[in-house]
Design an enzyme around this catalytic site. Structure first.
Site, mmCIF file in Angstrom:
data_model
loop_
_atom_site.group_PDB
_atom_site.id
_atom_site.type_symbol
_atom_site.label_atom_id
_atom_site.label_comp_id
_atom_site.label_asym_id
_atom_site.label_seq_id
_atom_site.Cartn_x
_atom_site.Cartn_y
_atom_site.Cartn_z
ATOM 1 N N ASN A 7 0.928 -0.992 -0.188
ATOM 2 C CA ASN A 7 -0.255 0.005 -0.283
ATOM 3 C C ASN A 7 1.187 0.849 -0.325
ATOM 4 O OD1 ASN A 7 -1.734 2.475 0.972
ATOM 5 N ND2 ASN A 7 -2.861 1.483 1.313
ATOM 6 N N ASP A 9 -0.209 4.909 -0.045
ATOM 7 C CA ASP A 9 -0.777 5.717 0.229
ATOM 8 C C ASP A 9 0.034 7.097 0.687
ATOM 9 O OD1 ASP A 9 -3.097 4.845 -1.340
ATOM 10 O OD2 ASP A 9 -3.809 4.263 1.405
ATOM 11 N N HIS A 10 0.714 6.385 1.947
ATOM 12 C CA HIS A 10 1.533 7.173 2.657
ATOM 13 C C HIS A 10 2.769 7.674 1.956
ATOM 14 C CE1 HIS A 10 -1.203 7.423 5.627
ATOM 15 N NE2 HIS A 10 -0.259 5.880 6.239
ATOM 16 N N ARG A 18 3.715 18.731 0.685
ATOM 17 C CA ARG A 18 4.758 19.957 0.212
ATOM 18 C C ARG A 18 3.957 20.539 -1.064
ATOM 19 N NH1 ARG A 18 6.305 23.065 2.106
ATOM 20 N NH2 ARG A 18 7.420 21.915 3.637
ATOM 21 N N HIS A 52 -5.976 3.467 -1.678
ATOM 22 C CA HIS A 52 -7.076 4.516 -1.358
ATOM 23 C C HIS A 52 -6.921 5.780 -2.450
ATOM 24 C CE1 HIS A 52 -9.891 4.871 2.403
ATOM 25 N NE2 HIS A 52 -10.564 4.793 0.425
ATOM 26 N N ARG A 54 -8.777 8.299 -2.175
ATOM 27 C CA ARG A 54 -10.324 8.372 -1.558
ATOM 28 C C ARG A 54 -11.570 9.926 -2.136
ATOM 29 N NH1 ARG A 54 -9.001 7.244 4.243
ATOM 30 N NH2 ARG A 54 -10.532 8.479 5.236
ATOM 31 N N ARG A 58 -6.670 13.046 -0.298
ATOM 32 C CA ARG A 58 -6.258 13.849 1.069
ATOM 33 C C ARG A 58 -4.894 13.319 0.740
ATOM 34 N NH1 ARG A 58 -7.993 10.648 6.316
ATOM 35 N NH2 ARG A 58 -9.376 11.677 6.073
ATOM 36 N N HIS A 59 -4.063 11.893 -0.049
ATOM 37 C CA HIS A 59 -3.341 11.272 -0.634
ATOM 38 C C HIS A 59 -3.570 11.211 -1.889
ATOM 39 C CE1 HIS A 59 -5.543 7.782 1.046
ATOM 40 N NE2 HIS A 59 -5.056 8.076 2.022
ATOM 41 N N GLU A 79 -8.721 0.643 -3.047
ATOM 42 C CA GLU A 79 -9.527 0.810 -2.087
ATOM 43 C C GLU A 79 -10.352 2.176 -2.515
ATOM 44 O OE1 GLU A 79 -6.854 0.966 1.252
ATOM 45 O OE2 GLU A 79 -6.100 -0.818 1.077
ATOM 46 N N THR A 110 -7.812 3.826 7.595
ATOM 47 C CA THR A 110 -9.367 3.670 7.808
ATOM 48 C C THR A 110 -8.997 3.270 9.011
ATOM 49 O OG1 THR A 110 -8.894 2.951 5.586
ATOM 50 C CG2 THR A 110 -10.807 1.925 6.823
ATOM 51 N N GLU A 160 -10.669 -9.495 3.282
ATOM 52 C CA GLU A 160 -9.537 -8.745 3.839
ATOM 53 C C GLU A 160 -10.265 -8.499 5.255
ATOM 54 O OE1 GLU A 160 -7.001 -5.668 2.143
ATOM 55 O OE2 GLU A 160 -6.273 -4.968 3.494
ATOM 56 N N HIS A 200 -3.957 -3.823 7.835
ATOM 57 C CA HIS A 200 -3.979 -2.325 8.390
ATOM 58 C C HIS A 200 -3.569 -2.432 9.907
ATOM 59 C CE1 HIS A 200 -5.619 1.194 9.537
ATOM 60 N NE2 HIS A 200 -5.509 1.007 11.077
ATOM 61 N N GLY A 201 -2.490 -1.854 10.288
ATOM 62 C CA GLY A 201 -1.628 -1.689 11.449
ATOM 63 C C GLY A 201 -0.909 -3.597 11.295
ATOM 64 N N GLY A 222 0.752 -0.971 3.999
ATOM 65 C CA GLY A 222 2.017 -0.120 3.899
ATOM 66 C C GLY A 222 2.663 1.373 4.708
ATOM 67 N N HIS A 223 2.411 1.244 5.829
ATOM 68 C CA HIS A 223 2.930 2.575 7.195
ATOM 69 C C HIS A 223 3.451 1.860 7.219
ATOM 70 C CE1 HIS A 223 3.410 4.447 10.169
ATOM 71 N NE2 HIS A 223 2.508 5.442 9.879
#
Ligand code: PXP
Length: 247
Positions: A7, A9-10, A18, A52, A54, A58-59, A79, A110, A160, A200-201, A222-223
């Site tokens: 993922n 996204d980040h 920026r 994702h 959204r 936002r990203h 997503e 999410t 998922e 997630h996580g 992802g993160h």
């Protein structure tokens, strides 16, 4: 072999921090580019790329998604919220899979799983539209029997399972309970013929336990990978997580 859905996204979160207002014509000055990250991630062993899009953009931006669709060589997993706007977008894009997620504008990322039971008709309509277009639908749900059973009944090919509650409880006494809920959820979904993904996580620590869940097909992460990549680069971050997934 458990597969890795990377993922990204980040990566776009950092870019937007920026360059949110910068016109696309600024071109090469804009960084970091999530598409370049995806290609490097694939080279290091990611089995698919997840984004994702959204509703508040936002990203990830629409342009990112189209560029990914043109350039990645693995599978694109989109997503999205269960809305008419996103359904129309997905039908134009034709990713390999869509993953239906709940969306709440206040959340940072999410939070709970999709309430399939509470939005049965909407979810059913999206699954049918995607199936007709040759796109597989995954439902991002909590490891809850009623949600899993309905996912199968509505003929979603994939679920998922949301690992967020487990990840949050990892260093607390509640961890065993959350892990057991995931384990039972995996067994139930598999019994009903669903492909079982989770996400997630998930990180470099909890992966040692997450990977022991039964019937896992793919993990969407992802993160932790994007964070690790700041220090090691994305290729090493992907290789390291894949090695821990499938030691
Ligand atoms: N799976 C789904 C459905 C998500 O929405 C997300 C991002 O919130 C992830 C997986 C990846 O979560 P993380 O970034 O915590 O790895």
């Amino acid at each position: 072999m458990i597969l890795l859905g990377l993922n990204i996204d980040h990566c776009a979160t950092v870019r937007q921090a920026r360059y949110r207002e910068a016109p696309a014509t600024v071109g090469g000055a804009i960084e970091p580019d999530p598409v370049t990250l995806a290609l490097l991630g694939e080279r290091a062993g990611a089995d698919g790329i997840t984004v994702h899009l959204r509703e508040d953009r936002r990203h990830i931006q629409e342009r990112d998604v189209w560029r990914l669709r043109e350039s990645i060589t693995t599978r694109l997993n989109l997503e999205m919220a269960c809305t008419p706007e996103m359904t129309a977008f997905a039908l134009k894009l034709k990713p390999a899979t869509v993953c239906l997620v709940p969306e709440n504008r206040q959340e940072v990322s999410t939070e709970g799983g999709l309430d399939v039971v509470g939005q049965r008709a909407r979810v059913k309509a999206v699954i049918e539209a995607m199936t007709d277009a040759g796109i597989q639908t995954s439902l991002f749900i909590d490891p809850d029997e009623a949600q899993i059973d309905l996912a199968a009944k509505l003929r979603a090919p994939i679920v998922e399972l949301h690992t967020g509650a487990y990840a949050n409880a990892y260093f607390t006494p509640g961890r065993a309970r959350e892990f057991n809920a995931l384990r039972l959820g995996c067994v139930r979904a598999h019994e009903l013929g669903l492909t079982v993904n989770a996400g997630h996580g998930i990180n470099y620590v909890n992966i040692a336990e997450v990977r022991t869940l039964p019937h896992l097909h793919e993990l969407n992460i992802g993160h932790s990978i994007i964070s690790r990549a700041l220090f090691t680069g994305i290729e090493e971050a992907v290789r390291e997580l894949k090695a821990r997934m499938n030691p």
